[in-house]
Design a protein around this motif. Structure first.
Motif, PDB file in Angstrom:
ATOM      1  N   UNK A   1      14.843   1.767   4.373  1.00  0.00           N
ATOM      2  CA  UNK A   1      15.274   0.539   5.051  1.00  0.00           C
ATOM      3  C   UNK A   1      14.362   0.098   6.184  1.00  0.00           C
ATOM      4  N   UNK A   2      14.163   0.982   7.162  1.00  0.00           N
ATOM      5  CA  UNK A   2      13.494   0.485   8.359  1.00  0.00           C
ATOM      6  C   UNK A   2      11.968   0.507   8.242  1.00  0.00           C
ATOM      7  N   UNK A   3      11.484   0.841   7.053  1.00  0.00           N
ATOM      8  CA  UNK A   3      10.039   0.752   6.856  1.00  0.00           C
ATOM      9  C   UNK A   3       9.664  -0.191   5.716  1.00  0.00           C
ATOM     10  N   UNK A   4      10.653  -0.679   4.982  1.00  0.00           N
ATOM     11  CA  UNK A   4      10.352  -1.614   3.909  1.00  0.00           C
ATOM     12  C   UNK A   4       9.498  -1.011   2.815  1.00  0.00           C
ATOM     13  N   UNK A   5       9.603   0.287   2.609  1.00  0.00           N
ATOM     14  CA  UNK A   5       8.788   0.948   1.586  1.00  0.00           C
ATOM     15  C   UNK A   5       9.670   1.291   0.384  1.00  0.00           C
ATOM     16  N   UNK A   6       9.214   0.895  -0.799  1.00  0.00           N
ATOM     17  CA  UNK A   6       9.942   1.223  -2.021  1.00  0.00           C
ATOM     18  C   UNK A   6       9.563   2.644  -2.409  1.00  0.00           C
ATOM     19  N   UNK A   7      10.535   3.542  -2.413  1.00  0.00           N
ATOM     20  CA  UNK A   7      10.202   4.927  -2.737  1.00  0.00           C
ATOM     21  C   UNK A   7      10.450   5.234  -4.203  1.00  0.00           C
ATOM     22  N   UNK A   8      11.444   4.597  -4.768  1.00  0.00           N
ATOM     23  CA  UNK A   8      11.777   4.911  -6.151  1.00  0.00           C
ATOM     24  C   UNK A   8      12.225   3.644  -6.865  1.00  0.00           C
TER      25      UNK A   8
ATOM     26  N   UNK B 192       0.843  -1.204   0.000  1.00  0.00           N
ATOM     27  CA  UNK B 192       0.000   0.000   0.000  1.00  0.00           C
ATOM     28  C   UNK B 192       0.878   1.252   0.000  1.00  0.00           C
ATOM     29  N   UNK B 193       1.888   1.246   0.879  1.00  0.00           N
ATOM     30  CA  UNK B 193       2.710   2.451   1.011  1.00  0.00           C
ATOM     31  C   UNK B 193       3.654   2.609  -0.176  1.00  0.00           C
ATOM     32  N   UNK B 194       4.191   1.493  -0.683  1.00  0.00           N
ATOM     33  CA  UNK B 194       5.123   1.601  -1.807  1.00  0.00           C
ATOM     34  C   UNK B 194       4.399   2.049  -3.076  1.00  0.00           C
ATOM     35  N   UNK B 195       3.281   1.393  -3.374  1.00  0.00           N
ATOM     36  CA  UNK B 195       2.586   1.657  -4.638  1.00  0.00           C
ATOM     37  C   UNK B 195       1.536   2.754  -4.508  1.00  0.00           C
ATOM     38  N   UNK B 196       1.403   3.299  -3.309  1.00  0.00           N
ATOM     39  CA  UNK B 196       0.393   4.324  -3.070  1.00  0.00           C
ATOM     40  C   UNK B 196      -0.994   3.809  -3.495  1.00  0.00           C
ATOM     41  N   UNK B 197      -1.339   2.630  -3.004  1.00  0.00           N
ATOM     42  CA  UNK B 197      -2.582   1.989  -3.428  1.00  0.00           C
ATOM     43  C   UNK B 197      -3.794   2.701  -2.837  1.00  0.00           C
ATOM     44  N   UNK B 198      -4.866   2.596  -3.566  1.00  0.00           N
ATOM     45  CA  UNK B 198      -6.118   3.251  -3.175  1.00  0.00           C
ATOM     46  C   UNK B 198      -7.234   2.213  -3.160  1.00  0.00           C
ATOM     47  N   UNK B 199      -7.689   1.854  -1.970  1.00  0.00           N
ATOM     48  CA  UNK B 199      -8.771   0.870  -1.834  1.00  0.00           C
ATOM     49  C   UNK B 199     -10.083   1.523  -1.402  1.00  0.00           C
TER      50      UNK B 199
ATOM     51  N   UNK C   9      -0.999 -10.819  -5.999  1.00  0.00           N
ATOM     52  CA  UNK C   9      -0.093 -10.317  -7.041  1.00  0.00           C
ATOM     53  C   UNK C   9       0.538  -8.966  -6.687  1.00  0.00           C
ATOM     54  N   UNK C  10      -0.210  -8.117  -5.990  1.00  0.00           N
ATOM     55  CA  UNK C  10       0.378  -6.841  -5.579  1.00  0.00           C
ATOM     56  C   UNK C  10       1.511  -7.068  -4.582  1.00  0.00           C
ATOM     57  N   UNK C  11       1.281  -7.997  -3.660  1.00  0.00           N
ATOM     58  CA  UNK C  11       2.320  -8.313  -2.680  1.00  0.00           C
ATOM     59  C   UNK C  11       3.530  -8.942  -3.381  1.00  0.00           C
ATOM     60  N   UNK C  12       3.278  -9.827  -4.338  1.00  0.00           N
ATOM     61  CA  UNK C  12       4.384 -10.457  -5.076  1.00  0.00           C
ATOM     62  C   UNK C  12       5.193  -9.396  -5.814  1.00  0.00           C
ATOM     63  N   UNK C  13       4.462  -8.456  -6.393  1.00  0.00           N
ATOM     64  CA  UNK C  13       5.140  -7.398  -7.124  1.00  0.00           C
ATOM     65  C   UNK C  13       6.012  -6.569  -6.180  1.00  0.00           C
TER      66      UNK C  13
END
Lengths: 664, 351
Positions: free
Chosen positions: B331-338, A476-483, A574-578
């Motif tokens: 790192x400590x949040x496991x979030x891909x930023x770029x 959610x945080x990486x891909x900025x997902x919107x549910x 699939x989102x988690x796998x990605x």
């Protein structure tokens, strides 16, 4: 559920008078927290899981199993275990050892039910992927330690509910029913943790409500079930308490299993996960985005098909807990015109949540609940104190409730360095998500608790679901997902999740396109803060109708993706796998995670059974089952024994492989 | 002319995730995200010129025919030949122009991130060119992210593919002479699926020597601190052991395809553990950017025109040179930023 301070609890008549003061002071404490912590930044992801157990006691000679009420003895044994304390474990708020640099032993907690036990890791988990593979062994270790401090005949089992809770002789030791606090015709007062907070909670909910709580679960109609079904365990001839009139006034409904005490709900075991966010904004975003997933995960973890010795026609615990703590008066329920109370309230204190709180640009006004009840005066106070509209609305909504347990000693001075009054209201609003401000005096950040999941029989499954939710938050945080979907649709989904075998038979409202509009194309748009002339001149894309944003989907489609069409929902797995493909994950961890994701994938597509389905199957194929919906003592004994065996072997010996798959 | 293709930050962009099949290979991720990024920049350029043309209505070709993509010059950016580089005096074209898609530097302190780059050396490129390519790839990513170093650089040699089936029958032989063993392992052969009809199989096999020659550049970058950890991809036990024996700074990481993560043979796991090499997973394609794909991509975007076609555009033969993929994770949040790619191709211009 931590133990709050001891003191002199007020009877409901007194507590009710103090309610406005507790609310106002709670709001002041919230504002103090807000001012102190709103700028808290860059906290790491830390997270924790909570496992709740039923402590059962076997009488193998008589082929009977009962609930053990020895919680206090077991906790005392744990708190006095020198080795456990040395390794950093122990009992929360009683006695625990210092948190260790490396491995830290687990910590145990009392729960509402005197037959319950809760265990958490000794310190929170991080997001090192290797941490994720430590979760399951840690859960197993917790169960081993718990068992080591129990009698030989006792075992910590993770069924959501005890199948025959509320039937004769279901506890050991045995106590007479119809006590002063619960006034239940099925359960003794001694069923609840004796800490004064718990009986007071139960008694004051009943007193506020003006009658006992009323839990009617539709019964599962089998071939030989008497129809209409009239709960044969209900006694209409009790005359000890005024509340004994409840059943004569129609509290027990036809074709339903009837229950009358808080312990029937709050005695259920769940699997709860709490996340620390990097800051308040990230916390608010996680709260909103996890909210629509709640009903899906509830359906997927379904494990509650039996109540009070009868097969129910529902598969999950949620609504039963909701009714078991429903303190609304007849006026608030809309059964009588409003005269003394302030408003009608559509939901119990234990219910799906009714607010979205994120400052996310994807949050459209249309998603909000148009009939949300808020305390306008308290909301104004929050706004005056500098809180923004969305968050002020959220808390002013939680604060429409009365505090249930009020200690006389706490009403003397308002202490802004404490949060006792705030927590009084916050912790008795049991919504499926909880937004938790940083506590005072300790370096803990803004947190979000995900509460809908049912406990699973094995630690393997509990680890799988915990880790799945953790990975979803990262996606959610990486891909900025919107549910986002309208919050009232989430509430509807919560009801849908109750349907027997909902995971295979029902459809849920879910957003079709989870990708945020702003990340839909390029980084140029994400960069709107800079003054790129081309970006600035771009017309805002018009938003379509909210109804077009979501659709009815099966749990399989939501978890594994819609196979048809190129713009179908991609699926949570699939989102988690990605997400995992974008991370540096070692082969061993990735392989371990694949096993967890595979369990969830197969639960969702129906090739593996939920615990609810497995339990139903176990009952219906038991020789003592007469196809009349009744779960006998004999069946219960074998079922609990089988659940223990499943806990130990996790399907490797063939038992429950329909639920767990072929495991090596 | 050198063409530098970029995807921008693709994290969260729809096409890279929603495409079927869902377990996506890196080359589709690369091509779809390039395509999407080009399209988005073209539309930005069109909007831009349309808004300008409202003040100067005489010059409004894009608003009169909105279906026509804007000229490639409107959304790409030429760079003059670099004066600092004495060998390389060719022109460069940035596709798309960074003016339309400015890079997004990392939001937090450098120390908060784990930055990984994976550099794909391509077949039919002379090994001698790789030293310069390595430096250029690192420089390009660092500039885009606003950093001066990366935490891990994994290199992928063309034609090296791990095969779990083979592995069990090839016991590790760290004692054997690496020079004698050269090319004896079947996994050293290049994969021959790719653009076979385009004659790329005439590339000589990737030899241990050429890998080691390439590696020297990485060792240098490691010693200067520009790269903190080095890694390889798809090495089996035999290759890894010969490689370790022949390098001063050995790889700290060996990346294996996720497809094989549950069947990685025990010998490799034990050997890697013994040598302190971390086995990581990836989901990239070995033949990441065939020549035909670049031609097709640039053709569809209107950068390249075919012989006989009318219209504005570049003409000539394109040859892909290298591809780099980068990810920056908090790192400590496991979030891909770029996350994104750069791909470089040479254009042999006609006329």
């Amino acid at each position: 559920m931590g133990l709050l301070a001891l003191g002199t609890p007020l009877d409901w008549s007194e507590a009710k008078k103090a309610a406005p003061q507790v609310r106002e002071w709670g709001i002041e404490q919230l504002l103090a927290t807000w001012r102190r912590a709103r700028g808290k930044e860059r906290d790491a992801l830390l997270w924790g899981d909570e496992i709740e157990y039923l402590v059962v006691c076997y009488d193998d000679a008589a082929r009977k199993v009962k609930l053990s009420l020895r919680q206090a003895d077991i906790l005392a044994a744990l708190a006095g275990d020198e080795k456990l304390l040395r390794e950093g474990g122990g009992v929360e708020d009683v006695h625990r050892g210092p948190i260790q640099e490396g491995d830290t032993a687990p910590v145990f907690h009392p729960e509402f039910g005197r037959f319950m036990l809760e265990a958490t890791p000794g310190k929170p988990w991080g997001i090192g992927f290797k941490d994720l593979l430590d979760v399951e062994p840690n859960m197993k270790r917790r169960r081993i330690i718990a068992k080591e401090h129990m009698a030989r005949t006792e075992y910590p089992i993770t069924l959501t509910t005890f199948p025959r809770l509320g039937r004769n002789d279901c506890t050991t030791p045995s106590y007479p029913v119809s006590g002063e606090k619960l006034r239940s015709q099925f359960l003794p007062d001694e069923i609840a943790n004796p800490h004064i907070r718990f009986p007071t909670l139960a008694a004051n909910i009943r007193a506020r409500r003006g009658r006992k709580v009323e839990i009617n679960v539709p019964v599962f109609r089998d071939e030989n079930t008497t129809w209409p079904f009239k709960d044969p365990t209900v006694n209409y001839n009790l005359h000890k308490w005024p509340e004994d009139d409840d059943v004569r006034n129609g509290a027990a409904k036809n074709n339903h299993i009837y229950m009358d005490a808080m312990a029937f709900g709050m005695g259920s075991c769940c699997l709860q996960i709490t996340f620390q966010a990097k800051n308040i904004e990230e916390g608010r975003k996680m709260y909103d985005q996890l909210s629509p997933l709640g009903p899906i995960l509830l359906a997927l973890t379904a494990a509650t098909p039996i109540y009070k010795g009868f097969l129910a026609d529902t598969d999950v615990r949620w609504n039963q807990i909701s009714r078991a703590v429903d303190d609304r008066t007849a006026e608030e329920l809309g059964e009588k015109p409003l005269k003394n109370d302030r408003w009608r309230i559509p939901k119990s204190r234990y219910a799906s949540n009714s607010t979205y709180i994120s400052n996310d640009q994807n949050l459209r006004r249309e998603y909000m609940d148009p009939s949300l009840v808020v305390d306008e005066k308290l909301k104004q106070r929050l706004l005056d104190g500098g809180m923004d509209e969305l968050l002020a609305t959220h808390f002013a909504h939680l604060f429409i409730r009365d505090p249930i347990v009020v200690f006389a000693e706490d009403l003397k001075v308002l202490d802004l360095d404490k949060v006792d009054h705030f927590e009084n209201l916050q912790s008795t609003n049991w919504q499926h998500m909880r937004f938790k401000p940083p506590p005072p005096g300790i370096d803990i950040g803004w947190r979000v608790e995900f509460r809908p999941m049912e406990i699973q029989i094995t630690d393997f499954e509990n680890a799988a679901f915990s880790i799945f939710i953790v990975l979803i938050t990262r996606a959610i945080l990486s891909f900025d997902l919107n549910f986002y979907i309208p919050i009232v649709r989430v509430s509807e989904n919560m009801e849908t999740a109750h349907v027997r075998d909902a995971v295979n038979t029902q459809k849920f409202y879910f957003r079709k396109n989870p990708f945020s509009s702003r990340s839909g194309t390029t980084s140029a748009e994400g960069h709107s803060g800079t003054s790129t002339p081309a970006a600035d001149s771009r017309p805002a894309s018009p938003l379509g109708a909210v109804e077009d944003e979501y659709d009815l989907m099966t749990v399989d489609e939501i978890i594994n993706g819609q196979q048809s069409g190129s713009d179908g929902f991609p699926g949570l797995i699939p989102l988690v796998e990605n997400y995992l493909n974008s991370m540096n994950v070692d082969v061993e961890t990735r392989c371990g995670l694949a096993i967890y994701l595979d369990l969830i994938r197969r639960r969702a597509n129906g090739s593996l059974w939920t615990a609810a389905k497995w339990i139903r199957h176990f009952v219906s194929s038991h020789p003592d089952y007469k196809k009349d919906s009744a779960v006998s003592d004999e069946i219960q004994y074998d079922l609990v024994k089988a659940a223990e065996e499943v806990t130990r072997h996790e399907g490797r010996n063939g038992l429950a492989s329909e639920m767990l798959g072929k495991r090596s | 002319m050198k063409l530098i293709l970029s995807t921008g930050n693709i994290i969260g962009s729809k096409p890279s995730i929603a495409r079927r099949p869902l377990i996506e290979k890196s080359n589709t991720e690369l091509t779809t995200s390039l395509r999407a990024h080009f399209a988005s920049c073209q539309s930005l350029a069109a909007t831009h010129s349309a808004s300008q043309s409202s003040t100067a209505p005489t010059n409004s070709p894009s608003s009169s025919s909105p279906s026509q993509p804007p000229s490639y010059e409107a959304w790409t950016q030429p760079l003059p030949p670099s004066s600092s580089s004495n060998e390389n005096t060719q022109k460069t074209l940035l596709i798309p122009s960074p003016k339309l898609a400015p890079p997004t530097p990392l939001a937090e302190d450098r120390a908060a991130y784990d930055i990984t780059i994976k550099l794909f050396y391509l077949p039919s490129v002379r090994v001698e060119k790789r030293a310069a390519q390595t430096r250029e790839a690192l420089r390009t990513v660092c500039a885009a992210l606003g950093v001066s170093s990366v935490d891990l650089c994994i290199v992928s040699f063309p034609g090296v593919a791990f095969d779990a089936e083979d592995e069990d029958s090839v016991p590790p032989s760290p004692s054997s002479d690496p020079t004698q063993n050269q090319n004896s392992d079947p996994t050293d052969d290049p994969t021959t699926d790719g653009d076979a009809e385009e004659g790329e199989t005439d590339t000589p096999d990737e030899s241990l020597e050429s890998m080691i020659a390439t590696w020297h550049t990485l060792e240098t970058l490691y010693s200067t601190g520009a790269i903190r950890k080095l890694g390889v991809a798809e090495f089996n036990t035999s290759l890894l052991s010969r490689f370790l024996a022949a390098t001063a700074v050995g790889p700290a990481v060996d990346q294996i395809n996720v497809r094989d993560c549950c069947v990685v043979p025990k010998p490799l796991i034990l050997f890697a553990k013994e040598k302190g090499v971390e086995l990581l997973t990836h989901n990239d394609c070995t033949d990441i950017l065939p020549r035909g794909t670049v031609r097709e991509l640039l053709g569809a975007a209107g950068v390249l025109v075919r012989d006989g076609d009318k219209g504005k555009g570049l003409r000539g033969e394109v040859e892909p040179q290298w591809v780099v993929k980068y990810t920056a994770v908090v790192k400590d949040r496991g979030v891909v930023e770029s996350k994104g790619y750069f791909a470089v191709a040479e254009l042999e211009e006609e006329g």
